[in-house]
Each structure stands twice: as C-alpha cells, then as structure tokens.
Design a protein around this motif. Structure first.
Motif, PDB file in Angstrom:
ATOM      1  N   UNK A 140       0.729  -1.153   0.018  1.00  0.00           N
ATOM      2  CA  UNK A 140      -0.101   0.049   0.192  1.00  0.00           C
ATOM      3  C   UNK A 140       0.623   1.294   0.032  1.00  0.00           C
ATOM      4  N   UNK A 141       1.955   1.337   0.762  1.00  0.00           N
ATOM      5  CA  UNK A 141       2.952   2.267   0.675  1.00  0.00           C
ATOM      6  C   UNK A 141       3.444   2.598  -0.727  1.00  0.00           C
ATOM      7  N   UNK A 142       3.676   1.585  -1.338  1.00  0.00           N
ATOM      8  CA  UNK A 142       4.257   1.424  -2.721  1.00  0.00           C
ATOM      9  C   UNK A 142       3.427   2.101  -3.656  1.00  0.00           C
ATOM     10  N   UNK A 143       2.002   1.783  -3.422  1.00  0.00           N
ATOM     11  CA  UNK A 143       1.023   2.000  -4.425  1.00  0.00           C
ATOM     12  C   UNK A 143       0.432   3.649  -3.979  1.00  0.00           C
ATOM     13  N   UNK A 144       0.779   4.119  -2.889  1.00  0.00           N
ATOM     14  CA  UNK A 144       0.827   5.510  -2.704  1.00  0.00           C
ATOM     15  C   UNK A 144       1.853   6.411  -3.359  1.00  0.00           C
ATOM     16  N   UNK A 145       3.145   6.037  -2.892  1.00  0.00           N
ATOM     17  CA  UNK A 145       4.253   6.675  -3.115  1.00  0.00           C
ATOM     18  C   UNK A 145       4.573   6.876  -4.777  1.00  0.00           C
ATOM     19  N   UNK A 146       4.544   5.753  -5.507  1.00  0.00           N
ATOM     20  CA  UNK A 146       4.719   5.730  -7.031  1.00  0.00           C
ATOM     21  C   UNK A 146       4.199   6.543  -7.829  1.00  0.00           C
ATOM     22  N   UNK A 156      -3.607  -2.666   5.755  1.00  0.00           N
ATOM     23  CA  UNK A 156      -3.595  -1.635   4.665  1.00  0.00           C
ATOM     24  C   UNK A 156      -3.797   0.018   4.936  1.00  0.00           C
ATOM     25  N   UNK A 157      -5.187  -0.189   5.645  1.00  0.00           N
ATOM     26  CA  UNK A 157      -5.603   1.352   6.011  1.00  0.00           C
ATOM     27  C   UNK A 157      -4.500   1.997   6.890  1.00  0.00           C
ATOM     28  N   UNK A 158      -3.802   1.459   8.021  1.00  0.00           N
ATOM     29  CA  UNK A 158      -2.945   2.057   8.657  1.00  0.00           C
ATOM     30  C   UNK A 158      -1.694   2.441   7.743  1.00  0.00           C
ATOM     31  N   UNK A 159      -1.332   1.527   6.628  1.00  0.00           N
ATOM     32  CA  UNK A 159      -0.338   2.094   5.799  1.00  0.00           C
ATOM     33  C   UNK A 159      -0.641   3.228   4.848  1.00  0.00           C
ATOM     34  N   UNK A 160      -1.799   3.527   4.454  1.00  0.00           N
ATOM     35  CA  UNK A 160      -2.186   4.549   3.653  1.00  0.00           C
ATOM     36  C   UNK A 160      -2.162   5.727   4.596  1.00  0.00           C
ATOM     37  N   UNK A 161      -2.594   5.608   5.825  1.00  0.00           N
ATOM     38  CA  UNK A 161      -2.420   6.991   6.556  1.00  0.00           C
ATOM     39  C   UNK A 161      -0.876   7.101   6.986  1.00  0.00           C
ATOM     40  N   UNK A 162      -0.251   6.213   7.252  1.00  0.00           N
ATOM     41  CA  UNK A 162       1.125   6.279   7.570  1.00  0.00           C
ATOM     42  C   UNK A 162       1.927   6.722   6.457  1.00  0.00           C
ATOM     43  N   UNK A 163       1.855   6.206   5.393  1.00  0.00           N
ATOM     44  CA  UNK A 163       2.503   6.716   4.247  1.00  0.00           C
ATOM     45  C   UNK A 163       2.097   8.094   3.903  1.00  0.00           C
ATOM     46  N   UNK A 164       1.081   8.553   3.988  1.00  0.00           N
ATOM     47  CA  UNK A 164       0.623   9.982   3.802  1.00  0.00           C
ATOM     48  C   UNK A 164       1.183  10.936   4.743  1.00  0.00           C
ATOM     49  N   UNK A 165       1.323  10.414   6.153  1.00  0.00           N
ATOM     50  CA  UNK A 165       1.887  11.295   6.965  1.00  0.00           C
ATOM     51  C   UNK A 165       3.504  11.470   6.532  1.00  0.00           C
ATOM     52  N   UNK A 166       4.141   9.973   6.084  1.00  0.00           N
ATOM     53  CA  UNK A 166       5.442  10.202   5.936  1.00  0.00           C
ATOM     54  C   UNK A 166       6.013  11.129   4.594  1.00  0.00           C
ATOM     55  N   UNK A 193       8.493  13.392   5.352  1.00  0.00           N
ATOM     56  CA  UNK A 193      10.146  13.053   5.063  1.00  0.00           C
ATOM     57  C   UNK A 193      10.092  12.969   3.295  1.00  0.00           C
ATOM     58  N   UNK A 194       9.113  13.144   2.905  1.00  0.00           N
ATOM     59  CA  UNK A 194       9.075  13.142   1.052  1.00  0.00           C
ATOM     60  C   UNK A 194       8.931  11.680   0.615  1.00  0.00           C
ATOM     61  N   UNK A 195       8.736  11.693  -0.619  1.00  0.00           N
ATOM     62  CA  UNK A 195       8.300  10.592  -1.398  1.00  0.00           C
ATOM     63  C   UNK A 195       9.488   9.429  -1.240  1.00  0.00           C
ATOM     64  N   UNK A 196      10.499   9.916  -1.618  1.00  0.00           N
ATOM     65  CA  UNK A 196      11.618   8.937  -1.796  1.00  0.00           C
ATOM     66  C   UNK A 196      12.185   8.179  -0.474  1.00  0.00           C
ATOM     67  N   UNK A 197      12.082   8.982   0.498  1.00  0.00           N
ATOM     68  CA  UNK A 197      12.256   8.200   2.071  1.00  0.00           C
ATOM     69  C   UNK A 197      11.188   7.324   2.192  1.00  0.00           C
ATOM     70  N   UNK A 198       9.763   7.863   1.964  1.00  0.00           N
ATOM     71  CA  UNK A 198       8.617   7.154   2.235  1.00  0.00           C
ATOM     72  C   UNK A 198       8.530   5.617   1.482  1.00  0.00           C
ATOM     73  N   UNK A 199       9.246   5.776   0.215  1.00  0.00           N
ATOM     74  CA  UNK A 199       9.282   4.558  -0.721  1.00  0.00           C
ATOM     75  C   UNK A 199      10.092   3.525  -0.010  1.00  0.00           C
ATOM     76  N   UNK A 200      11.240   3.798   0.967  1.00  0.00           N
ATOM     77  CA  UNK A 200      11.756   2.849   1.456  1.00  0.00           C
ATOM     78  C   UNK A 200      11.060   1.894   2.608  1.00  0.00           C
ATOM     79  N   UNK A 201       9.639   2.291   2.847  1.00  0.00           N
ATOM     80  CA  UNK A 201       8.892   1.394   3.659  1.00  0.00           C
ATOM     81  C   UNK A 201       8.625   0.020   3.017  1.00  0.00           C
ATOM     82  N   UNK A 202       8.651   0.049   1.721  1.00  0.00           N
ATOM     83  CA  UNK A 202       8.297  -1.286   0.633  1.00  0.00           C
ATOM     84  C   UNK A 202       9.302  -2.163   0.997  1.00  0.00           C
ATOM     85  N   UNK A 203      10.508  -1.847   0.762  1.00  0.00           N
ATOM     86  CA  UNK A 203      11.663  -3.074   0.894  1.00  0.00           C
ATOM     87  C   UNK A 203      11.646  -3.273   2.363  1.00  0.00           C
TER      88      UNK A 203
END
Length: 175
Positions: A21-27, A149-159, A163-173
């Motif tokens: 879900x983080x990847x699908x929000x950040x990309x 999934x819901x927590x990820x979307x909210x957390x990724x939005x906050x991240x 901290x920006x998109x590229x740092x948030x992208x690191x959640x996926x790996x």
C-alpha cells in the motif's frame, strides 16, 4: 501450533500489505511530480497488474513444487530487492529513468502475482483442510490485512508529508 503458525503468517502477510500500500501511494506521487501525466501512471499500473496475472498463473506449478512458505519468502525478498533499487540508486546519486522505474515496477507486479497465489495457497498447509476452520481463519486474516492496509495508507501519507516520497518509498523494501 497451527494457531501460532497462522498468527505468524497473518502478521507477515499484514506487514507485506503495508509495503504494498505504501508503494501504491508513493509511486503515483513520484510519477505525477516528475512527469505530470496520469497516462504514464495508468500504463504503469496496467503493466504491473498484467505481469502479476501472467506470473501468478505461469508459476503456480512452481509454487506447488516449492510450497507456499518458500515461495512467499522468495517473492517478498525479491520484491524488496527490486524496489530497493530505487531509493538506493537515488541515495547514491544515480537518477532512475522512467523506463527503469517502469521495468522495476512491472517486475514487482509479477512478483506480487506470485506472492498472492502463494499467500492464497498457504492456509490449508498451515491449518489443514477443514472448511470451517479455513473460513474462520481467513476472515481473521483479511481483517488484519485490511487494517494494516488502512494504517499503511495513513502512515505513508504522513511520511510523504514529513520526509518526502523517496524516503517513504523505503517502507516497501523494509516491510
């Protein structure tokens, strides 16, 4: 033991769902920021979905041979490596071109298809074949998975905001 194994399985699937879900929000944020076009974004997601369908169907016999646990672990590790290329490259100062990002996301989509087929075939190997037990535990799995999934979307939005998109992208790996 089966209940404990299923709890570990549920936790693992939920953590992977956070990454997905983080990847699908950040990309989309990265692509829309860099290229400003929804057409590229749509093509990217279609390519990933088609790759997932094809790989899941083509590799189902391999999943049967290896077993769901080994397949899940291998697919998750490969996904982490594939998507991890993006933040690592950018950290090292090497920009990632659109064709490379497209290829990585498509490979990740193929691995997601394999992961999903293995994920769906795992519960009987953990719990046995009793249909009532499988239904009960699958219901629990989906509840935890969707909460993740819901927590990820909210957390990724906050991240993304913090901290920006590229740092948030690191959640996926990581997940």
């Amino acid at each position: 033991p089966a209940r404990r194994a299923f709890s570990v399985y549920t936790a693992g699937v939920s953590v992977v769902k956070v990454g997905i879900e983080t990847l699908n929000l950040v990309v989309p944020v990265i692509l829309l920021t860099q290229y400003g076009t929804a057409a590229v974004l749509g093509a990217l997601f279609v390519a990933a979905q088609v790759a997932g369908l094809a790989a899941g169907a083509a590799l189902a016999p391999v999943i049967d041979r290896l077993g769901p646990a080994k397949t899940l672990a291998a697919a998750a590790a490969l996904q982490a490596a594939v998507i991890g290329v993006v933040p690592l490259s950018l950290f090292l100062g090497a920009p990632v071109s659109l064709p490379v990002l497209f290829g990585l996301f498509t490979v990740n989509g193929a691995l997601t298809g394999v992961f999903d087929i293995a994920r769906r075939s795992a519960p009987p190997s953990i719990l046995g074949a009793d249909e009532g037990t499988l239904r009960r535990f699958n219901a629990r799995l989906y509840i935890f998975r969707e909460i993740a999934a819901m927590g990820a979307v909210f957390g990724a939005g906050w991240l993304l905001h913090s901290v920006g998109a590229l740092a948030t992208l690191g959640v996926h790996p990581a997940s």
